[in-house]
Design a protein around this motif. Structure first.
Motif, PDB file in Angstrom:
ATOM      1  N   ILE A 352       0.839  38.893  62.812  1.00  0.00           N
ATOM      2  CA  ILE A 352       1.115  40.127  63.561  1.00  0.00           C
ATOM      3  C   ILE A 352       1.887  39.814  64.844  1.00  0.00           C
ATOM      4  CG2 ILE A 352       0.060  42.053  64.818  1.00  0.00           C
ATOM      5  CD1 ILE A 352      -2.282  41.857  62.809  1.00  0.00           C
ATOM      6  N   PHE A 353       1.507  38.723  65.519  1.00  0.00           N
ATOM      7  CA  PHE A 353       2.141  38.375  66.788  1.00  0.00           C
ATOM      8  C   PHE A 353       3.496  37.694  66.620  1.00  0.00           C
ATOM      9  CE2 PHE A 353      -2.056  38.146  69.417  1.00  0.00           C
ATOM     10  CZ  PHE A 353      -2.130  39.524  69.358  1.00  0.00           C
ATOM     11  N   SER A 354       3.915  37.452  65.386  1.00  0.00           N
ATOM     12  CA  SER A 354       5.234  36.841  65.171  1.00  0.00           C
ATOM     13  C   SER A 354       6.060  37.652  64.164  1.00  0.00           C
ATOM     14  CB  SER A 354       5.076  35.397  64.681  1.00  0.00           C
ATOM     15  OG  SER A 354       4.348  35.359  63.463  1.00  0.00           O
ATOM     16  N   ASP A 355       5.687  38.910  63.984  1.00  0.00           N
ATOM     17  CA  ASP A 355       6.382  39.785  63.038  1.00  0.00           C
ATOM     18  C   ASP A 355       7.747  40.195  63.602  1.00  0.00           C
ATOM     19  OD1 ASP A 355       7.245  41.812  61.328  1.00  0.00           O
ATOM     20  OD2 ASP A 355       5.213  42.523  60.956  1.00  0.00           O
ATOM     21  N   LYS A 356       8.792  39.856  62.885  1.00  0.00           N
ATOM     22  CA  LYS A 356      10.157  40.126  63.356  1.00  0.00           C
ATOM     23  C   LYS A 356      10.454  41.617  63.484  1.00  0.00           C
ATOM     24  CE  LYS A 356      12.222  35.818  61.654  1.00  0.00           C
ATOM     25  NZ  LYS A 356      10.928  35.141  61.448  1.00  0.00           N
ATOM     26  N   GLU A 357       9.668  42.452  62.799  1.00  0.00           N
ATOM     27  CA  GLU A 357       9.891  43.897  62.883  1.00  0.00           C
ATOM     28  C   GLU A 357       9.413  44.484  64.210  1.00  0.00           C
ATOM     29  OE1 GLU A 357       8.322  46.101  59.634  1.00  0.00           O
ATOM     30  OE2 GLU A 357       9.182  44.788  58.104  1.00  0.00           O
ATOM     31  N   HIS A 358       8.492  43.782  64.881  1.00  0.00           N
ATOM     32  CA  HIS A 358       7.852  44.367  66.061  1.00  0.00           C
ATOM     33  C   HIS A 358       8.147  43.643  67.372  1.00  0.00           C
ATOM     34  CE1 HIS A 358       5.216  45.768  62.680  1.00  0.00           C
ATOM     35  NE2 HIS A 358       5.432  46.900  63.308  1.00  0.00           N
ATOM     36  N   TRP A 359       8.770  42.467  67.315  1.00  0.00           N
ATOM     37  CA  TRP A 359       9.017  41.707  68.538  1.00  0.00           C
ATOM     38  C   TRP A 359      10.498  41.342  68.653  1.00  0.00           C
ATOM     39  CZ3 TRP A 359       4.830  42.036  71.414  1.00  0.00           C
ATOM     40  CH2 TRP A 359       3.590  42.149  70.787  1.00  0.00           C
ATOM     41  N   LYS A 360      11.038  41.489  69.867  1.00  0.00           N
ATOM     42  CA  LYS A 360      12.445  41.154  70.086  1.00  0.00           C
ATOM     43  C   LYS A 360      12.690  39.656  69.948  1.00  0.00           C
ATOM     44  CE  LYS A 360      12.281  43.607  74.009  1.00  0.00           C
ATOM     45  NZ  LYS A 360      12.658  44.172  75.306  1.00  0.00           N
ATOM     46  N   HIS A 361      11.733  38.859  70.410  1.00  0.00           N
ATOM     47  CA  HIS A 361      11.847  37.396  70.344  1.00  0.00           C
ATOM     48  C   HIS A 361      10.543  36.841  69.757  1.00  0.00           C
ATOM     49  CE1 HIS A 361      15.333  37.885  73.017  1.00  0.00           C
ATOM     50  NE2 HIS A 361      14.566  38.684  73.746  1.00  0.00           N
ATOM     51  N   PRO A 362      10.322  37.012  68.462  1.00  0.00           N
ATOM     52  CA  PRO A 362       9.024  36.675  67.865  1.00  0.00           C
ATOM     53  C   PRO A 362       8.654  35.194  67.917  1.00  0.00           C
ATOM     54  CG  PRO A 362      10.634  37.150  66.163  1.00  0.00           C
ATOM     55  CD  PRO A 362      11.267  37.531  67.461  1.00  0.00           C
ATOM     56  N   ASP A 363       9.645  34.309  67.913  1.00  0.00           N
ATOM     57  CA  ASP A 363       9.368  32.873  67.815  1.00  0.00           C
ATOM     58  C   ASP A 363       9.585  32.122  69.124  1.00  0.00           C
ATOM     59  OD1 ASP A 363       8.821  33.174  65.055  1.00  0.00           O
ATOM     60  OD2 ASP A 363      10.978  33.122  64.627  1.00  0.00           O
TER      61      ASP A 363
END
Length: 451
Positions: A352-363
């Motif tokens: 959830i905290f690294s989902d590309k759909e929800h975070w501008k810079h997931p990684d």
């Protein structure tokens, strides 16, 4: 037995949710060691329901706690009574109010002074941070704080940290698979030894409180609980007794110390690894507060970049990557799939905290994940670090207060950097019950207040 297990696994896969194929006897445990893939979370949809609010029977937890207290207690009458009383009593002693904020600010002064004792020299910040965080819950539960050089309390915090690491280690997992080993020597016995010492500390505090109790003027959570036991004596449905009191107190002490302290430790690592973020936070804090006024919770809107950084620390640290385990309390359905009663549920927060759909810079560590296009703080709906629903973290308000005030105060007064001697920082950390950073050393330098 193997053939029966294979038949059982295959026969029940039809209507259960998709996921890794379980192996005979060990289930999906081996899958946890593989990289966690991004998934579309249905956590909110599930955890707001009482049907997903149970706690499964786990042999190690049962051996240690007898399933009493709050955190790992099964969903039911006792849990409801204990949680309701704890929330009500914590609020009475300042949780969510200015009085707790004042305690955190006062403790932040001690913490800053402690970390600057060896200014310019290499130090391990673990003890000072754990002591500072623990002192807040201790002041509410026990009615006192402990000095950083208190050897007995330092030893207790060391046991606490060791307890969480051992419980989440292979020894703890093997115990859950083969609980009969409690009758034999082995590393699992150290888990019980540590837990017994922690309980001994609580019992000593309770004994002292009994001897000095003033019914007209309760000083803290223990006093309030002792009075509630007396009040509920004639109530047949009461779950207030000394064994539940000990476990509830220990739950508050455990939960109020390690998660927040380790989040701050991860925060120091990320801030030193990203000095541009550290400097931008410091400049924003000094621009708004100067050097003389410590922050307050009212300053959050005035410090959007700092507030975003604190949330980004929580996202990247991800202290409990699989959440606290849940269990279905009754047969239920979710998105067309059947969940039998007693199904264990874990939350893939790492996904959830690294989902590309929800975070501008997931990684990457980047506070922009919590800022909108105008630079204002914005919290994504995918940020559920404290869980949600009936089992939402009991100490969420306290943790949010501590994280903001401690980290902001430290960034206001201290510049953090790595020592000159080489050290290897493994960003994967250590997995126990929580996601711990490995031990590390830092350099603390007082900011120039004449800038």
């Amino acid at each position: 037995m193997v053939l029966f297990e294979i038949f059982r696994i295959n026969s029940c896969r039809g209507q259960i949710p998709p996921g890794p194929r379980p192996l005979p006897f060990v289930g999906t445990i081996p899958s946890f060691k593989k990289p966690l893939e991004a998934i579309r979370s249905v956590t909110k949809e599930a955890f707001v329901q009482e049907a997903f609010s149970g706690r499964p029977f786990m042999p190690l937890v049962d051996w240690l706690t007898k399933r009493l207290g709050i955190i790992m207690a099964p969903f039911g009458h006792s849990w409801r009574q204990q949680r309701r009383f704890a929330l009500h009593t914590l609020r009475n002693f300042g949780l969510g109010k200015k009085s707790v904020e004042d305690r955190v600010l006062e403790e932040s002064r001690y913490l800053i002074a402690e970390m600057l004792k060896a200014e310019g020299k290499s130090i391990d910040p673990q003890h000072a941070i754990h002591n500072a965080v623990s002192n807040i819950i201790c002041s509410i539960v026990f009615g006192e704080r402990f000095d950083y050089d208190n050897k007995c309390f330092s030893y207790l915090l060391k046991i606490l940290n060791n307890h969480f690491m051992l419980t989440g280690s292979a020894a703890g997992q093997i115990f859950n698979l083969a609980p009969f080993i409690k009758h034999f020597p082995g590393p699992h016995q150290k888990i019980m030894q540590n837990f017994t010492e922690l309980l001994g500390f609580i019992w000593d505090e309770i004994k002292e409180h009994k001897e000095t109790l003033d019914p007209d003027s309760p000083r803290d959570f223990i006093d309030a609980y002792l009075l509630e036991i007396e009040k509920q004596k004639s109530n047949e449905g009461s779950t207030f007794h000394e064994e539940n009191m000990v476990m509830s107190v220990l739950d508050l002490f455990l939960a109020g110390t390690d998660t927040t302290a380790n989040t701050i430790r991860w925060g120091l690592i990320y801030l030193i690894q990203n000095p541009d973020v550290q400097e931008r936070c410091h400049e924003e804090i000094v621009r708004v507060l100067g050097y003389d006024r410590l922050p307050s919770m009212d300053d959050r809107d005035k410090l959007p970049y700092t507030y975003a950084t604190i949330h980004e620390i929580q996202r990247c640290a991800n202290i409990v990557p699989l959440g606290v385990i849940h269990e279905t309390t009754q047969p239920t359905k979710l998105r067309g799939y059947n969940f039998p009663k007693g199904t264990m549920i874990t939350t893939n927060l790492a996904a959830i905290f690294s989902d590309k759909e929800h975070w501008k810079h997931p990684d990457a560590f980047n506070p922009e994940n919590f800022l909108d296009e105008n630079g204002n703080f914005f919290k994504s709906e995918s940020f559920i670090a404290f869980s949600l629903g009936p089992r939402v973290c009991l100490g969420e308000t306290l943790a949010r207060t501590e994280l903001f005030l401690y980290i902001t105060s430290l960034l206001q007064q201290i510049q953090f950097s790595w020592p000159p001697e080489p050290q290897s920082i493994d960003m994967d950390g250590i997995m126990g019950v929580f996601h711990f950073p490995q031990s590390f050393s830092i350099i603390c330098r007082s900011r120039d207040t004449k800038e």
